[in-house]
Enzyme design. Structure first.
Site, PDB file in Angstrom:
ATOM      1  N   ILE A 511     -17.811  -4.995 -17.590  1.00  0.00           N
ATOM      2  CA  ILE A 511     -17.491  -4.967 -16.158  1.00  0.00           C
ATOM      3  C   ILE A 511     -17.598  -6.355 -15.544  1.00  0.00           C
ATOM      4  O   ILE A 511     -17.367  -6.533 -14.363  1.00  0.00           O
ATOM      5  CB  ILE A 511     -18.405  -3.988 -15.396  1.00  0.00           C
ATOM      6  CG1 ILE A 511     -19.871  -4.275 -15.699  1.00  0.00           C
ATOM      7  CG2 ILE A 511     -18.040  -2.550 -15.746  1.00  0.00           C
ATOM      8  CD1 ILE A 511     -20.830  -3.495 -14.824  1.00  0.00           C
ATOM      9  N   GLY A 512     -17.927  -7.332 -16.339  1.00  0.00           N
ATOM     10  CA  GLY A 512     -18.006  -8.690 -15.795  1.00  0.00           C
ATOM     11  C   GLY A 512     -18.090  -9.685 -16.927  1.00  0.00           C
ATOM     12  O   GLY A 512     -18.628  -9.395 -17.988  1.00  0.00           O
ATOM     13  N   GLY A 515     -19.971 -17.377 -17.818  1.00  0.00           N
ATOM     14  CA  GLY A 515     -20.327 -18.408 -18.775  1.00  0.00           C
ATOM     15  C   GLY A 515     -21.452 -17.979 -19.693  1.00  0.00           C
ATOM     16  O   GLY A 515     -21.550 -18.415 -20.834  1.00  0.00           O
ATOM     17  N   GLY A 517     -21.943 -14.918 -20.871  1.00  0.00           N
ATOM     18  CA  GLY A 517     -21.596 -13.790 -21.736  1.00  0.00           C
ATOM     19  C   GLY A 517     -21.029 -12.663 -20.901  1.00  0.00           C
ATOM     20  O   GLY A 517     -20.467 -12.895 -19.837  1.00  0.00           O
ATOM     21  N   LYS A 533     -26.560  -7.158 -19.162  1.00  0.00           N
ATOM     22  CA  LYS A 533     -26.024  -8.519 -19.210  1.00  0.00           C
ATOM     23  C   LYS A 533     -26.440  -9.128 -20.536  1.00  0.00           C
ATOM     24  O   LYS A 533     -27.624  -9.350 -20.775  1.00  0.00           O
ATOM     25  CB  LYS A 533     -26.612  -9.298 -18.031  1.00  0.00           C
ATOM     26  CG  LYS A 533     -26.061 -10.673 -17.822  1.00  0.00           C
ATOM     27  CD  LYS A 533     -26.663 -11.225 -16.542  1.00  0.00           C
ATOM     28  CE  LYS A 533     -26.234 -12.641 -16.261  1.00  0.00           C
ATOM     29  NZ  LYS A 533     -26.855 -13.157 -15.046  1.00  0.00           N
ATOM     30  N   ASP A 629     -25.117 -19.841  -4.664  1.00  0.00           N
ATOM     31  CA  ASP A 629     -23.767 -19.368  -4.965  1.00  0.00           C
ATOM     32  C   ASP A 629     -23.482 -18.116  -4.148  1.00  0.00           C
ATOM     33  O   ASP A 629     -23.128 -17.075  -4.676  1.00  0.00           O
ATOM     34  CB  ASP A 629     -23.606 -19.116  -6.471  1.00  0.00           C
ATOM     35  CG  ASP A 629     -22.134 -19.102  -6.885  1.00  0.00           C
ATOM     36  OD1 ASP A 629     -21.283 -19.557  -6.085  1.00  0.00           O
ATOM     37  OD2 ASP A 629     -21.831 -18.634  -7.989  1.00  0.00           O
TER      38      ASP A 629
END
Ligand SMILES: *[C@@H]1O[C@H](CO)[C@@H](O)[C@H](O)[C@H]1NC(C)=O
Ligand SMILES: *[C@@H]1O[C@H](CO)[C@@H](O)[C@H](O)[C@H]1NC(C)=O
Ligand SMILES: *[C@@H]1O[C@H](CO)[C@@H](O)[C@H](O)[C@H]1NC(C)=O
Ligand SMILES: *[C@@H]1O[C@H](CO)[C@@H](O)[C@H](O)[C@H]1NC(C)=O
Ligand SMILES: *[C@@H]1O[C@H](CO)[C@@H](O)[C@H](O)[C@H]1NC(C)=O
Ligand SMILES: *[C@@H]1O[C@H](CO)[C@@H](O)[C@H](O)[C@H]1NC(C)=O
Ligand SMILES: *[C@@H]1O[C@H](CO)[C@@H](O)[C@H](O)[C@H]1NC(C)=O
Ligand SMILES: *[C@@H]1O[C@H](CO)[C@@H](O)[C@H](O)[C@H]1NC(C)=O
Ligand SMILES: *[C@@H]1O[C@H](CO)[C@@H](O)[C@H](O)[C@H]1NC(C)=O
Length: 854
Positions: A511-512, A515, A517, A533, A629
């Protein structure tokens, strides 16, 4: 609320995320002044010492025994000082036979030798047509030189003195005379000429540069004014480049304040002062329809010599990193292909230079230097040059002028091209010298250009953070350094468990991507959905960020921050398990995904939630944390549309006041980046506030922060929306769905908050607490109006909704603008929201909790 639940990614690190690290900005103060050990300043033929306007004192050379030996007569000529550009030109020494000045050197190494020639008017000699040769020991500086039509000449040489004593000899041609007005012999720093440069034609690395002698032929400050010698601690004069620019093709000046320029680690303002880097020539229109042209400088040179061409660059034109790529050509040949200053220096407005050895026997004059955009569709179609130096290198018979050596030998290559020394001689009236100088001699052995060549991805993000630095070797030690020393990391998952949860890392479960992984959706235990993740062990950068995120998340628990459930480090894996945010990123609900639109009230609540999360980061944790960010893809929504800040991979502890100069990594995303952060490269929580201001506009206007497909003035949302806001017409560009529904007062308050966030300077921006207060106020205004219209399908809001309290007098409103918000959930004690159940980590967050205790 009738919301289609769409499963979407937890953490998006889109391709627009910048991950470039600054090489220690503003590290230890760079010594920008220099004290020469040898410093001979002679006013030749003067009867007394002469002080220049810049306070330098030129001694008379009358005490000949110390400096001068000659085999003939010397004559002083002089005129009233009113007639000359500098008082040292009032007098000259004239020789009718050979004469020698000798200098004792206190320190070997590089020395400037500057010779001033001004043909003083007098009855006895016609100095304008004097013809003579000047040699420095065995080096020929000038061969049968005559000043001819020039008003004056300053010749500058850079020589590596290896003997304790050297002599400067003036030899008039038979029947003529020689003259000199002033002589400077001054130590120069060792770093000025590195021993090697890139040789062009044939392309190679050439070393041994410290053995050559040099004559300055051109020294130009591109796109800026003349920098006189008093503004350069080494007494150099930087001319204007205008007359060398090839006309016809559009080039324009661009400049910034010199104090914005910084030098990378190992760089030095002695190479060139900040004022050189603070101006540049760029392409006239960086976005013309046919952007493929070169900006060209044409320089007349004597093509029988080899030259050291030094190009100075400093990206003062880009708004964001890695946006400028261009080619550099010398003599029509590729010198640098795709120069990316962001990568070379790690930041914007950072000084960079490169040396080229140009053997001009391979090119015909004039020597051209060209910069032009890369033939690619990426980045900005632009190219810049900040400074340009051309130094002539002695030829094989050790001459800098002509083919004859001191001993009468001739150079093997006698073809002579155009001789033109115009460039340097034109700086009329600018030569006033080595001004006030302090500071010790400082050896800088390393060549900083080499140090800049490594990949910016590999820079240690946490230099100085011992727990990170000591954790390089094995996962075992990494584990002990991270996990055991921190608390609240939650549950330990086995690899097998996560493999099963993600159906053996099913590509369809991704789903994402970032950089670090991939992010997978997974199901654990009783069917609880989680985001997994999985770090890519090959990526050093990923691991750094990964580690940062673990450390950050372990410290942080808040209802408006995405929660970490657990981790796995089996088999060299670095896996984190988070609560799953079923409604995905905020951006998807604003545009681009055809999801049902959010109501204005929902948008306000989401913004308030995100603001709370940020406010907690800034003020709630033990030390302030800057997210770095903030963007709409990093604001995630759970089942109940509660907003949570995600992706702390870029977070970094806010610098304490003592550490504001600690090296920082410039990070963030295009369109959201605080312009002040770029300029100063000093990170503060106000950079997050700026980015949050962009988020607010995105929420209001339902369009991306940066949309290159739009007409130029609309590309950047922050700039465009603020133009409309200033005109009082912001409502013309809001999300059409909101038009008519949104309460004008609520929108006004909201827009004001966004505008304040986007203030040019951090000090003028509000804190997140202030922003939060304004957003809450905007929400109250909206609710009051909807309640008034009996349109609110939701709950009845007690106190807050009563018109008396939601419409405070303007005075009260403005004083409360500065009131920091503190509600129970902003408590400094993370325990309050930390309850993590091993088996149902997400469950406890799954309830809708009304905002602000309502
Ligand atoms: C030389 O300069 C000094 C100080 O500037 C002054 O006192 C002195 O009179 C000058 N001498 C001559 C001969 O001009
Ligand atoms: C010449 O030298 C003497 C002593 O060395 C000194 O007193 C005098 O000032 C010098 N004169 C000039 C013009 O520099
Ligand atoms: C000057 O030249 C000598 C001998 O060639 C060399 O050893 C020395 O390093 C040079 N000095 C500098 C400052 O480059
Ligand atoms: C650029 O700046 C230089 C020096 O300040 C000036 O002489 C020149 O006219 C300027 N050129 C343009 C196009 O503005
Ligand atoms: C040079 O220095 C003087 C003062 O020393 C300053 O007024 C002037 O602005 C400087 N010029 C440049 C181009 O930096
Ligand atoms: C720029 O200059 C180089 C070298 O002279 C040349 O090869 C290249 O074609 C030029 N580019 C354009 C767009 O004119
Ligand atoms: C320049 O090129 C010529 C011809 O190839 C060569 O003889 C000469 O040595 C070169 N000069 C330098 C300094 O490399
Ligand atoms: C310049 O002179 C040095 C020694 O005086 C010599 O070694 C060197 O080769 C000369 N440079 C060139 C390009 O020939
Ligand atoms: C550059 O021009 C192109 C075509 O005119 C346009 O699509 C693009 O948005 C412009 N880019 C910028 C940054 O202005």
């Amino acid at each position: 609320m009738d919301i289609v639940v769409v499963l979407f990614c937890l953490i998006l690190t889109g391709p627009t995320t910048l991950l470039v690290t600054a090489v220690s900005t503003g590290a230890p103060a760079k010594s920008d002044s220099f004290t020469p050990q040898d410093n001979y300043l002679l006013d030749c033929g003067a009867t007394n010492q002469t002080t220049l306007p810049d306070k330098r004192v030129f001694l008379s050379d009358q005490n000949s025994t110390k400096f001068l030996s000659y085999s003939g007569r010397d004559i002083q000529v002089s005129v009233p000082s009113a007639d000359v550009p500098l008082p040292i030109y009032r007098s000259a020494k004239v020789f009718v036979s050979d004469a020698t000045y000798s200098f004792h050197m206190a320190r070997p190494g590089w020395h400037w030798v500057r010779l001033h020639f001004y043909p003083v008017n007098n009855n006895e000699f016609n100095l304008q047509h004097s013809k003579f040769t000047v040699t420095l020991d065995t080096l020929v500086l000038l061969h049968e030189f005559s000043i001819n039509d020039a008003k004056w000449f300053v010749k500058e040489y850079l020589v590596n003195v290896t003997t304790e004593r050297f002599s400067l000899k003036f030899s008039p041609v038979k029947g003529s005379s020689a003259f000199i007005n002033a002589i400077e012999v001054v130590s120069a720093p060792d770093i000025l000429i590195a021993d090697s440069g890139s040789a062009l034609f044939p392309v190679a690395q050439q070393s041994g540069l410290s053995k050559y002698s040099y004559e300055t032929v051109y020294r130009l400050n591109c796109g800026g004014p003349v920098i006189s010698s008093q503004n350069d601690t080494l007494g150099r004069t930087w001319g204007s480049d205008g007359s060398f620019l090839k006309p016809g093709l559009a080039a324009k000046n661009v400049s910034v304040a010199p104090n914005i320029v910084s030098y990378p680690d190992g760089g030095s303002p002695l190479i060139a002062p900040p004022s050189v880097y603070a101006s540049a020539i760029e392409m006239e229109n960086a976005n013309v329809t046919t952007p493929n042209f070169n900006v060209t400088w044409n320089l007349d040179i004597d093509s029988s010599f080899t030259y050291l061409v030094r190009l100075h660059f400093c990206d003062i034109v880009s708004k964001s990193l890695n946006d400028l790529y261009f080619n550099v050509y010398i003599g029509g040949k590729m010198a640098i292909s795709g120069l990316d200053l962001s990568t070379e220096t790690g930041g914007l407005a950072m000084a960079y230079y490169k040396d080229f050895i140009v053997n001009t026997s391979m090119v015909s004059p004039p020597l051209t230097v060209q910069v032009g955009p890369m033939n690619e569709n990426t980045g900005m179609k632009n190219a810049i040059l900040n400074g340009l130096e051309v130094l002539k290198i002695n030829n094989s018979v050790n001459s800098l002028d002509g083919e004859f050596g001191v001993d009468g030998k001739t150079a093997s290559n006698p073809t002579r091209g155009t001789v033109a020394a115009v460039g340097f001689a034109m700086m009329f009236g600018a030569f006033v010298g080595l001004g006030a100088m302090a500071v010790k001699w400082r050896k800088r052995p390393q060549d900083w250009r080499k140090r800049n060549s490594f990949s910016s991805w590999l820079l240690p993000l946490h230099a100085g953070d011992s727990s990170f630095m000591s954790s390089k070797t094995s996962l075992g030690s990494r584990k002990s350094n991270f996990y055991s020393s921190t608390t609240g990391l939650g549950r330990y998952f086995s690899f097998a468990e996560l493999q099963e949860a993600t159906k053996n890392w099913d590509p369809n479960a991704v789903i994402g991507v970032g950089g670090f992984g991939n992010v997978y959706i997974g199901e654990i235990d009783d069917g609880t959905q989680v985001a997994v993740k999985r770090g890519n062990p090959q990526s050093e950068q990923g691991i750094n960020e990964f580690q940062t995120e673990i450390q950050m998340l372990s410290k942080l628990r808040h209802r408006h921050l995405v929660s970490l459930i657990g981790y796995c480090d089996e088999n060299s894996e670095m896996i984190l398990v988070y609560e799953f945010m079923s409604n995905g990123p905020l951006r998807d609900h604003l545009y681009g995904k055809n999801l049902p639109s959010l109501s204005w009230k929902q948008r306000l609540e989401i913004c308030i939630g995100a603001a709370r999360g940020l406010h907690y980061l800034h003020t709630g944790a033990a030390q302030g944390i800057i997210h770095r960010d903030v963007k709409t893809t990093n604001i995630l929504l759970d089942d109940n549309f509660i907003a949570k800040m995600a992706d702390f991979g870029l977070s970094k502890d806010a610098p304490t006041t003592e550490q504001t100069h600690v090296s920082t990594a410039v990070k963030g995303s295009f369109g959201y980046l605080d312009p002040e952060y770029f300029r100063k490269q000093q990170l503060t929580d106000k950079s997050d506030v700026y980015s949050f201001g962009v988020v607010l506009l995105e929420v209001l206007c339902a369009r991306p922060a940066l949309n290159p497909a739009l007409p130029r003035e609309q590309v950047n949302l922050a700039e465009w929306a603020m133009q409309w806001k200033r005109k009082g017409l912001l409502d013309k560009i809001i999300d059409p769905i909101l038009a008519g529904v949104i309460n004008p007062e609520s929108m006004k308050k909201f827009a004001e908050a966004a505008e304040k966030c986007l203030a040019e300077y951090g000090v003028d921006r509000p804190t997140m607490g202030d922003v939060l207060w304004n957003l809450e106020y905007a929400l109250q205004l909206q609710e009051a109006s909807s309640q008034g219209k009996a349109e609110d399908e939701n709950k009845v809001f007690a106190a807050a909704a009563s018109p008396a309290t939601v419409t405070p007098a303007p005075a009260a409103a403005s004083t409360s603008d500065n009131r920091p918000i503190s509600s129970p959930e902003e408590s400094k004690n993370p325990a309050e929201v930390q309850v993590i159940d091993e088996h149902s980590g997400t469950a406890m967050f799954a309830q809708f909790a009304a905002l602000n205790g309502r």
